[in-house]
Design a protein around this motif. Structure first.
Motif, PDB file in Angstrom:
ATOM      1  N   LEU A  96     -74.693 -49.320 -14.371  1.00  0.00           N
ATOM      2  CA  LEU A  96     -74.216 -48.476 -15.467  1.00  0.00           C
ATOM      3  C   LEU A  96     -75.217 -48.381 -16.619  1.00  0.00           C
ATOM      4  CD1 LEU A  96     -70.396 -49.277 -15.606  1.00  0.00           C
ATOM      5  CD2 LEU A  96     -71.562 -47.328 -14.569  1.00  0.00           C
ATOM      6  N   GLN A  98     -77.752 -46.714 -19.129  1.00  0.00           N
ATOM      7  CA  GLN A  98     -77.650 -45.421 -19.789  1.00  0.00           C
ATOM      8  C   GLN A  98     -78.599 -45.373 -20.979  1.00  0.00           C
ATOM      9  OE1 GLN A  98     -76.177 -42.657 -19.101  1.00  0.00           O
ATOM     10  NE2 GLN A  98     -76.188 -41.522 -21.019  1.00  0.00           N
ATOM     11  N   LYS A 105     -74.771 -38.369 -18.386  1.00  0.00           N
ATOM     12  CA  LYS A 105     -75.288 -39.446 -17.549  1.00  0.00           C
ATOM     13  C   LYS A 105     -76.802 -39.351 -17.426  1.00  0.00           C
ATOM     14  CE  LYS A 105     -74.697 -41.767 -13.111  1.00  0.00           C
ATOM     15  NZ  LYS A 105     -74.017 -41.750 -11.783  1.00  0.00           N
ATOM     16  N   PRO A 107     -79.487 -42.536 -16.788  1.00  0.00           N
ATOM     17  CA  PRO A 107     -79.794 -43.974 -16.781  1.00  0.00           C
ATOM     18  C   PRO A 107     -81.131 -44.294 -17.440  1.00  0.00           C
ATOM     19  CG  PRO A 107     -79.108 -43.221 -14.605  1.00  0.00           C
ATOM     20  CD  PRO A 107     -79.324 -42.002 -15.433  1.00  0.00           C
ATOM     21  N   TRP A 396     -70.708 -44.748 -17.398  1.00  0.00           N
ATOM     22  CA  TRP A 396     -71.890 -44.555 -18.246  1.00  0.00           C
ATOM     23  C   TRP A 396     -71.484 -44.150 -19.660  1.00  0.00           C
ATOM     24  CZ3 TRP A 396     -72.318 -39.984 -20.732  1.00  0.00           C
ATOM     25  CH2 TRP A 396     -71.616 -38.897 -20.212  1.00  0.00           C
ATOM     26  N   THR A 399     -71.005 -47.105 -21.797  1.00  0.00           N
ATOM     27  CA  THR A 399     -72.324 -47.668 -22.095  1.00  0.00           C
ATOM     28  C   THR A 399     -72.980 -46.904 -23.237  1.00  0.00           C
ATOM     29  OG1 THR A 399     -72.579 -48.213 -19.740  1.00  0.00           O
ATOM     30  CG2 THR A 399     -74.547 -48.346 -21.111  1.00  0.00           C
TER      31      THR A 399
END
Length: 461
Positions: A96, A98, A105, A107, A396, A399
């Motif tokens: 997850l 981010q 989304k 990462p 995400w 996060t």
């Protein structure tokens, strides 16, 4: 009317509020640091050390490596009763990651962990509240002890359960905790009980083309077992949940596998209901083994019961939540929240700015090892807004919100509520005795019993 009630009724600031306002930048920076570490359960080495170092600088005595877990700690300041504990968590979730500031989304590192449950906020608010409460204890010459528990691997339901088993909570009187959420409320709805298991099957290898009749496939057993569990879903309560993932299904297609493993998590409203499902699951495993001429083994990895929410502690939290108010989100916070909502398909209603009045059935159903703590000691849980309405944790989006100013504003409110509540229990012995009396009624005086086997060891599963 007791002094504490007069203060609360008048809305006068608690002794911890001013310190937390003055030191806000310190806690925001600390939270960002933990967010950056993003370490998964039982691997939170950097995170735990950061907590331990700060608490030692603040005069706490820190016991490290508690209950056989290198990233678990208990920090203590003061002496005597009452002993008020605040729970800190700091584990992240796999996959997850981010980028900060991105409402879609994206990462930071593909496949890396991220704080998709906001535990950087959770842990930091607990830390700040513990430090603030201890400073107030010293300044006001209050009796009692403040504890900050560093509880690792909450996402695996391990940390608190093993710390209980090791006796870490034996001298604790009152337990305070909180969790990032989409609502501002005191939790009164029990979370779901959960038992996590490994179901393993043992067969015989053989050449899959030349002599398959000599083999007994453990993967066949997993498939048969999984089908049985799928059929079982029609015959469980609507409140129950069954989740699974195949952890090992063999190595190559041309070798009949002699070993396979499927991990199954069982949830329901009560521990008794989960235990009933577990016994039915054991029968399904035995049946699958019988049908494939393999051998089955069921291992309980972790277990957490449905929490007992203490109303005396909860109402004390609620008074401070009402007094402090909801996080003060600005237009940029709301715009970011709506962008996240749009990305995940939720109604673009932004962030809640309401305080939910104290009442029944408030809170989510996600399982937590705090349920075990609540069966051993009086406990209450707070929720404060740190993500948009209609969005979920373990994504995400959480996060992203856990590093955004909106998450930090929620964390600030949580630290103030927890800190002020802790001081209330140091100041008012009757609150402590009332919470304990309620706990005794709720548990019917039965001593806590760990769900873990005597030889259980904490391990990632």
């Amino acid at each position: 009317m007791p002094l504490i009630a007069i203060v609360l009724a008048a809305g006068v600031a608690a002794p911890t509020d001013a310190y937390l306002d003055q030191s806000r930048a310190r806690w925001e920076q600390f939270s960002k640091q933990i967010w950056g570490y993003a370490e998964t359960g039982l691997h939170e080495e950097k995170s735990a050390k950061a907590f331990e170092d700060l608490l030692e600088k603040e005069g706490f005595t820190v016991t490290k490596g508690v209950a056989g877990m290198p990233t678990a700690f208990v920090a203590t300041a003061g002496k005597g009763e009452p002993v008020v504990a605040i729970l800190a968590e700091y584990d992240a979730l796999p996959g997850l990651s981010q980028k900060a500031g991105e409402p879609k989304k994206d990462p930071e590192k593909e496949g890396a962990p991220g704080h998709g449950c906001g535990h950087n906020l959770l842990g930091t608010a607990a830390l700040a509240a513990g430090v603030a409460a201890n400073r107030a204890r010293i300044e006001q010459k209050l009796p009692g002890t403040i504890q900050v528990f560093g509880t690792p691997a909450e996402e695996l339901l391990l940390g608190k359960v093993f710390m209980l088993k090791a006796g870490s909570f034996d001298h604790t009187d009152i337990v305070l905790t909180w969790h990032p959420e989409a609502s501002n409320q005191v939790v009164t709805r029990p979370r779901l009980a959960l038992t996590a298991t490994d179901v393993e099957f043992f067969g015989k290898t053989a050449h899959a083309a030349a002599a398959p009749w000599l083999g007994r496939s453990s993967l066949d057993a997993v498939e048969l077992f999984d089908h049985a569990m799928s059929l079982m879903r029609e015959h469980i309560q609507p409140t129950a949940r069954i989740h699974r993932t195949i952890k090992n299904g063999g190595l190559v297609p041309n070798v009949i596998p002699d070993y396979a493993k499927i991990q199954v998590w069982l949830r329901d409203q009560t521990g008794a209901a989960v235990q009933e499902m577990l016994e039915r699951m054991r029968k399904a495993a035995e049946g699958a083994a019988l049908g494939t001429e393999t051998r089955a083994k069921v291992t309980v990895l972790a277990s957490g019961r449905d929490p007992i929410n203490n109303e005396v502690i909860g109402r004390t939290m609620q008074k401070h939540l009402d007094r402090i108010g909801a996080p003060k989100f600005d237009e940029k916070d709301q715009e970011f929240a709506k962008a996240v909502q749009k990305e995940v398909g939720a109604e673009p209603s932004g962030l809640s700015t309401e305080i939910v009045p104290f009442g029944p059935n408030h809170g989510g159903t996600a399982s937590s090892d705090l349920g075990e703590v609540s069966a051993a000691k009086p406990l209450a849980e707070l929720n404060v807004v740190t993500r948009p309405m209609g969005t979920a944790a373990h994504t995400w989006g959480q996060t992203a919100c856990a590093i955004h100013p909106l998450g930090l504003k929620g964390m600030d409110v949580a630290s103030k509520v927890l800190g002020a509540t802790a001081v209330d229990f140091l100041q008012n012995p009757k609150l402590v005795s009332d919470a304990k009396a309620e706990f005794a009624r709720a548990t019917k005086g039965k001593p806590y019993q760990s769900p873990l086997a005597m030889d259980a060891k904490p391990a990632v599963y």
